[in-house]
Each structure stands twice: as C-alpha cells, then as structure tokens.
Design an enzyme around this catalytic site. Sequence first.
Site, PDB file in Angstrom:
ATOM      1  N   LYS A  44       1.625  -1.901   7.978  1.00  0.00           N
ATOM      2  CA  LYS A  44       2.782  -1.129   7.540  1.00  0.00           C
ATOM      3  C   LYS A  44       2.415   0.277   7.058  1.00  0.00           C
ATOM      4  O   LYS A  44       3.294   1.125   6.903  1.00  0.00           O
ATOM      5  CB  LYS A  44       3.524  -1.882   6.442  1.00  0.00           C
ATOM      6  CG  LYS A  44       4.083  -3.229   6.887  1.00  0.00           C
ATOM      7  CD  LYS A  44       5.178  -3.083   7.927  1.00  0.00           C
ATOM      8  CE  LYS A  44       5.858  -4.425   8.183  1.00  0.00           C
ATOM      9  NZ  LYS A  44       7.033  -4.326   9.042  1.00  0.00           N
ATOM     10  N   ASP A  45       1.121   0.514   6.834  1.00  0.00           N
ATOM     11  CA  ASP A  45       0.702   1.895   6.515  1.00  0.00           C
ATOM     12  C   ASP A  45       1.131   2.854   7.619  1.00  0.00           C
ATOM     13  O   ASP A  45       1.495   4.000   7.360  1.00  0.00           O
ATOM     14  CB  ASP A  45      -0.824   1.981   6.374  1.00  0.00           C
ATOM     15  CG  ASP A  45      -1.344   1.333   5.115  1.00  0.00           C
ATOM     16  OD1 ASP A  45      -0.531   0.792   4.334  1.00  0.00           O
ATOM     17  OD2 ASP A  45      -2.570   1.350   4.908  1.00  0.00           O
TER      18      ASP A  45
END
Length: 303
Positions: A44-45
């Site tokens: 999700k970064d």
Amino acid sequence: MKYVNHITDLIGNTPLVKLNKVTSDIPGTILAKLESCNPGHSIKDRIGLTMIEQAELDGTLKKGGYIIESTSGNTGMGLALVAIKKGYKMIVTMPDKMSKEKIDILKAMGVKVIITPTNVSAEDPKSYYSVAKQLQKEIKNSFYVNQYDNLNNRKTHFESTGPEIWTQTDGKITHLVAGVGTGGTITGIAMFLKSKNPNIKIWGIDTYGSVYKKFHETGKFDKNEIYSYTTEGIGEDIIPENVDFKLIDYFEKVTDKNAALMTRKLALKEGILAGNSCGAALAGLYQLRKKLSKNDIVVIIMP
C-alpha cells in the site's frame, strides 16, 4: 555517497523470492513478490504516494490540509509516510478487528486513529467507510482518499508493480495470484500483464464472508454472502470501482483457519514473516494446484 533523500524514495522495486519447502507439492516455479520490503512494510506504500500526489495536482488537497482514509491499516501506513514528508495532518478509520500492532504503529507515526465496529453494513453510519466520509464533510481542507473507488490505486500497479513483475520474470510469468481487497492491486497488475500476454491467468483470492467470488461468477450481489471474518485486508462487502472483474479469470475462497495455518508455514518453512492475507493467497494457490503444470511460472503477491 549513495543514499536517498526520503524514505518514500525506497517505495517499489521489491524482490521476487522462490518458495521451496512450503510449495514442494505445487507444480511449477512459485515466486513470491515480497511487498513487505517497502519502507512502510506493505504494497500500500505504492498507492499512498500516487493518490496524494494526484490530489495535489488536481487541487483537492491543499497545503496544511487533512488526509482522511478508511483502512485495514496498511494504506494508512503508506499514506502516513507521505503525510510526514509533505506536512499534512492525518485521520484514519479502522474496523475493530484490526491488529493492535497496526493501530499502535499508525499512532506512532502521528496519525489519529478512530476505531469503528466491524460487524455493521457498509451503509451503516458507524461503518469505517461512513465515518471517514462524514469526517471529510466536517473538516475544512480535507481529502478523503477512498482507496476503493480512487482509480489512481489501480493505475499505480499498472505503472509500477506490473512492469516490475514482467521484467523480473523476463516475461515468462504464466499465472498471477493475489488477494482481492480494494481490487487495485490485482486489476492494475492484470491490466499491464494482459497487455503484454493475454494468455496469462489472473487468479483472485477471496475469503468467506466476502461477496467477490459469487459476484464474479453470477453478476449478483448477494448480501447473504456477507458476514464477519478475521483475515485482514482481503474480501469486501461492497464492490469497489477499482475491481475489473473481466480481467480476473477465477476467484478462489480461503477460510480464516487455512489462511492462518499457511501464514505459520511461511514463517517456519521459508523464514518469511507475513500477514494472513499472504497466507490466504498461498493457501488459495495450494487449493488450485491441480490447475498448474511443471512449466508454469507463478507470481504470488505477498502484500
């Protein structure tokens, strides 16, 4: 000297690692895409950075504003790294089934965390979606990221994760296996891979208590499929705009128990510490092993 200017510059270019003992009775070469190697420790970064930069470009997020998001925790972490870099304040809403570790980490990064009940419908005012939307209405200069319907989510994976996998496998990949939560990961990667080779199979991993598999196979949204489950980060009680069901060839459901057991095996047999959504993806692949041959090259997303 060799260094990067900010921790967010380390996002992406995660390694592929061959699985051995835990996949000994699965045909083919099984390669894990280790997204925990991102600085915020999850896939999700990637989307956190893209969605915020796009919001800045189109003017929906201005200097000194608030980032608001409903999250199982990992997107919150990715967004927190960007908020720290750019000087934004941040609030996340999270269901109460999420791990204490995720909550504590977000608080340590300066994020205000609002816990909401898990066992309510998506439309309920107390759901984590609804609370986030209401906060956005109440707080001036705030941006509700909405990873579920924000198409910059899947665009990120089309532009980064998909090309990485294609390059790392020299274009030899035959199957992609990924858990489906917002749908951005599997859809974005599939968009890229199928543009290169439409014969690549895309297998989505779902969980019991989620609507995805039945919706994919029948086109019907069955509320009777929805109930509480413990595996974090996959499955949904809504149909996010990021999911393109036409690009997913098959959905396989995995129980909470089998996901957890496979997560333990990953640690014990491969030395890979991962969450239960990773275990679910691998357990789903194991359930589908008879569909594989010894020449297949399978990439499994470990988010």
